[in-house]
Write a protein that holds these residues in place. Structure first.
Motif, PDB file in Angstrom:
ATOM      1  N   LEU A  44      63.781  73.126 -49.911  1.00  0.00           N
ATOM      2  CA  LEU A  44      63.895  73.756 -48.598  1.00  0.00           C
ATOM      3  C   LEU A  44      65.305  73.480 -48.074  1.00  0.00           C
ATOM      4  N   ILE A  45      66.012  74.540 -47.807  1.00  0.00           N
ATOM      5  CA  ILE A  45      67.433  74.487 -47.479  1.00  0.00           C
ATOM      6  C   ILE A  45      67.634  74.641 -45.980  1.00  0.00           C
ATOM      7  N   VAL A  46      68.424  73.741 -45.388  1.00  0.00           N
ATOM      8  CA  VAL A  46      68.811  73.901 -43.984  1.00  0.00           C
ATOM      9  C   VAL A  46      69.740  75.108 -43.918  1.00  0.00           C
ATOM     10  N   GLN A  47      69.360  76.083 -43.106  1.00  0.00           N
ATOM     11  CA  GLN A  47      70.163  77.288 -42.987  1.00  0.00           C
ATOM     12  C   GLN A  47      71.373  77.000 -42.088  1.00  0.00           C
ATOM     13  N   PRO A  48      72.541  77.539 -42.427  1.00  0.00           N
ATOM     14  CA  PRO A  48      73.780  77.179 -41.723  1.00  0.00           C
ATOM     15  C   PRO A  48      74.016  77.928 -40.414  1.00  0.00           C
ATOM     16  N   PHE A  49      72.946  78.314 -39.737  1.00  0.00           N
ATOM     17  CA  PHE A  49      73.070  79.065 -38.491  1.00  0.00           C
ATOM     18  C   PHE A  49      72.365  78.295 -37.385  1.00  0.00           C
ATOM     19  N   ASP A  50      72.867  78.430 -36.159  1.00  0.00           N
ATOM     20  CA  ASP A  50      72.247  77.751 -35.020  1.00  0.00           C
ATOM     21  C   ASP A  50      70.843  78.298 -34.786  1.00  0.00           C
ATOM     22  N   TYR A  51      69.931  77.376 -34.505  1.00  0.00           N
ATOM     23  CA  TYR A  51      68.549  77.762 -34.244  1.00  0.00           C
ATOM     24  C   TYR A  51      68.020  76.937 -33.077  1.00  0.00           C
ATOM     25  N   ARG A  52      67.346  77.615 -32.156  1.00  0.00           N
ATOM     26  CA  ARG A  52      66.734  76.930 -31.014  1.00  0.00           C
ATOM     27  C   ARG A  52      65.264  77.313 -30.949  1.00  0.00           C
ATOM     28  N   GLN A  53      64.433  76.303 -30.836  1.00  0.00           N
ATOM     29  CA  GLN A  53      63.006  76.541 -30.668  1.00  0.00           C
ATOM     30  C   GLN A  53      62.735  76.839 -29.206  1.00  0.00           C
ATOM     31  N   PRO A  54      62.081  77.951 -28.928  1.00  0.00           N
ATOM     32  CA  PRO A  54      61.721  78.240 -27.533  1.00  0.00           C
ATOM     33  C   PRO A  54      60.709  77.227 -27.018  1.00  0.00           C
TER      34      PRO A  54
END
Length: 181
Positions: free
Chosen positions: A129-139
């Motif tokens: 499982l690869i950490v994707q290199p884009f910002d992510y925010r959980q609502p």
């Protein structure tokens, strides 16, 4: 070696009571869907499954079939049974069950968040499982809770357009919001 099985939890039925405490201890309030939304009487879109090890309930997994991915919101293992390879077997089983054209994705706290976050990231990395290199925010799960900066992980590298589509689907279908912040 213990045998692992996934057993569907029907709508309106709760898993054994001890799993609620494990769930609440494993995730901070801002990362925790209200229990009644997971296992309440209302019909829902997610799929909840008990994790059985040699016919003993040791945890649960909650997932969503989204248009562009298989999203797993929670993987919960009884802490008394951790370190026995059960989580590894569950990930292997999920990988076999969902080995198709759509990626498997899940959220995780970033490195440095906590010692548990470090262990989770290392655990997920062992299974590709690869950490994707884009910002992510959980609502937020509620009006009084904050957005949470997390990683989105996947079993394959995602192009930015695919990442954004999957993020939008998660936000719209899982969190019931239509815009990103």
């Amino acid at each position: 070696m213990p045998t692992i099985e996934l057993y569907p939890i029907p709508w309106g039925q709760e898993p054994p009571a001890h799993l609620r405490q494990i769930y609440e201890e494993a995730f901070p309030p801002e990362e925790r869907r209200p229990w009644t939304q997971l296992f309440g009487p209302e019909r829902c879109e997610h799929i909840a499954q008990l994790i059985l090890s040699d016919d003993e309930v040791v945890g649960f997994v909650v997932g969503w079939e989204l248009p562009s991915s298989h999203y797993f919101e929670y993987l919960v293992i009884d802490p008394n049974r951790r370190g026995q390879g059960l989580g590894s077997k569950v990930l292997q089983l999920l990988g076999q069950l969902y080995d198709d054209e759509y990626p498997i994705v899940l959220e995780a706290e970033p490195a440095g968040y906590s010692p548990m976050a470090e262990r989770r990231l290392a655990f997920y990395a062992r299974f590709g499982l690869i950490v994707q290199p884009f910002d992510y925010r959980q609502p937020p799960y509620g009006a009084d809770l904050p957005w949470v900066d997390l990683h989105l992980l996947s079993n394959r590298s995602l192009q930015e357009a695919d990442f954004l589509r999957i993020q939008q689907e998660i936000h719209r279908q899982v969190y019931r919001i239509s815009s990103d912040k």
